[in-house]
Design an enzyme around this catalytic site. Structure first.
Site, short mmCIF file in Angstrom:
data_model
loop_
_atom_site.label_atom_id
_atom_site.label_comp_id
_atom_site.label_asym_id
_atom_site.label_seq_id
_atom_site.Cartn_x
_atom_site.Cartn_y
_atom_site.Cartn_z
N GLU A 1 0.86 -1.19 0.00
CA GLU A 1 0.00 0.00 0.00
C GLU A 1 0.88 1.23 0.00
O GLU A 1 1.87 1.30 0.74
CB GLU A 1 -0.90 0.00 1.24
N GLU B 1 -2.38 11.25 3.40
CA GLU B 1 -3.35 11.02 4.45
C GLU B 1 -3.33 12.24 5.37
O GLU B 1 -2.28 12.80 5.65
CB GLU B 1 -3.03 9.77 5.26
#
Length: 252
Positions: free
Chosen positions: A135, A140
């Site tokens: 990932e 974020e």
């Protein structure tokens, strides 16, 4: 003077990355609706497979919490007094890329409990599962920690824990649009915010557990609410909140 020279040097590196590569794909969100030959909707609360989307998240994903407006994808997080809703989309099996400079231009929402992201998962996730698939979290942000952005990687070696990560303070990152990018090749993944290098992952050992990044990855865009990372506290007074994506570009 040294600081100015360093800034110019980093800017020139980022500029050179774009100039030395060709733009192979871009999404500008200029239509009236998302192109379903490119994008998939992921709906519901993740059940029965991974309830709470694997992170104890509070929202239900719908198709109704997004729109295309003035050349932007707008995801709106809502709370009706009982249920939190948002939108999550992916390009799985439709647009997947291996290596290159990948960037998005985005404007963040504000509020405790919000967790917008722009990220990628390995194309073999259906076969090997997560985190063995790998990932790449290009962006974020969690509303409970204003002025910080997170750039992270997940691998089997980390057992799902975010050990390959960087938390970067950028004053007023919530104001206006900013560019979030990676430069990814067979040796390393370098993360940038507004063409400033913030983190590089370049392990010496590159077996399948440490370096699953030698395969195509697909995109995900979502705004989660609450969860292990975004919560547990949620400020219900902030809703609705918008997460805006201007574009995605891939250079190779």
């Amino acid at each position: 003077m040294k600081k100015i020279c360093l800034i110019l040097f980093i800017f020139n590196i980022a500029f050179a990355q774009k100039q030395s590569r060709k733009l192979v794909w871009e999404e500008n969100f200029n239509g009236k609706a998302l192109d379903t030959t490119v994008w998939n909707f992921e709906l519901g609360n993740g059940c029965p497979n991974i309830c709470g989307w694997g992170n104890n998240e509070s929202q239900i994903y719908t198709k109704e919490n997004h729109k295309l407006e003035k050349g932007c994808l707008v995801i709106t997080a809502k709370f009706d007094g009982k249920v939190y809703t948002s939108t999550r989309i992916t390009t799985k099996d439709k647009k997947e890329f291996q290596y290159g400079r990948i960037e998005t231009k985005a404007k963040l929402p504000i509020g405790t409990g919000l967790w917008p992201a722009f990220w990628m998962l390995g194309s073999n996730i259906s076969e090997v599962g997560w985190p063995k698939s790998g990932e790449i979290d290009i962006l974020e942000y969690i509303g409970k920690e204003p002025h910080y952005v997170f750039t992270s990687l997940h691998t089997q070696d980390s057992h799902g824990n975010t050990i390959n990560t960087k938390k970067t303070k950028i004053d007023n990152i919530e104001e206006g649009f900013h560019i979030y990018a990676i430069d990814w090749d067979k040796d390393k993944i370098a993360f940038y915010v507004d063409d400033t290098l913030v983190y590089t992952f370049q392990p010496d050992v590159k077996d399948e557990n440490i370096w699953p990044f030698n395969q195509p990855f697909y995109f995900l865009i979502n705004m989660a609410i609450g969860g292990n990372f975004g919560g547990p506290a949620i400020d219900n007074t902030v809703f609705p909140q918008e997460y805006r994506i201007d574009y995605i570009k891939v250079y190779q």
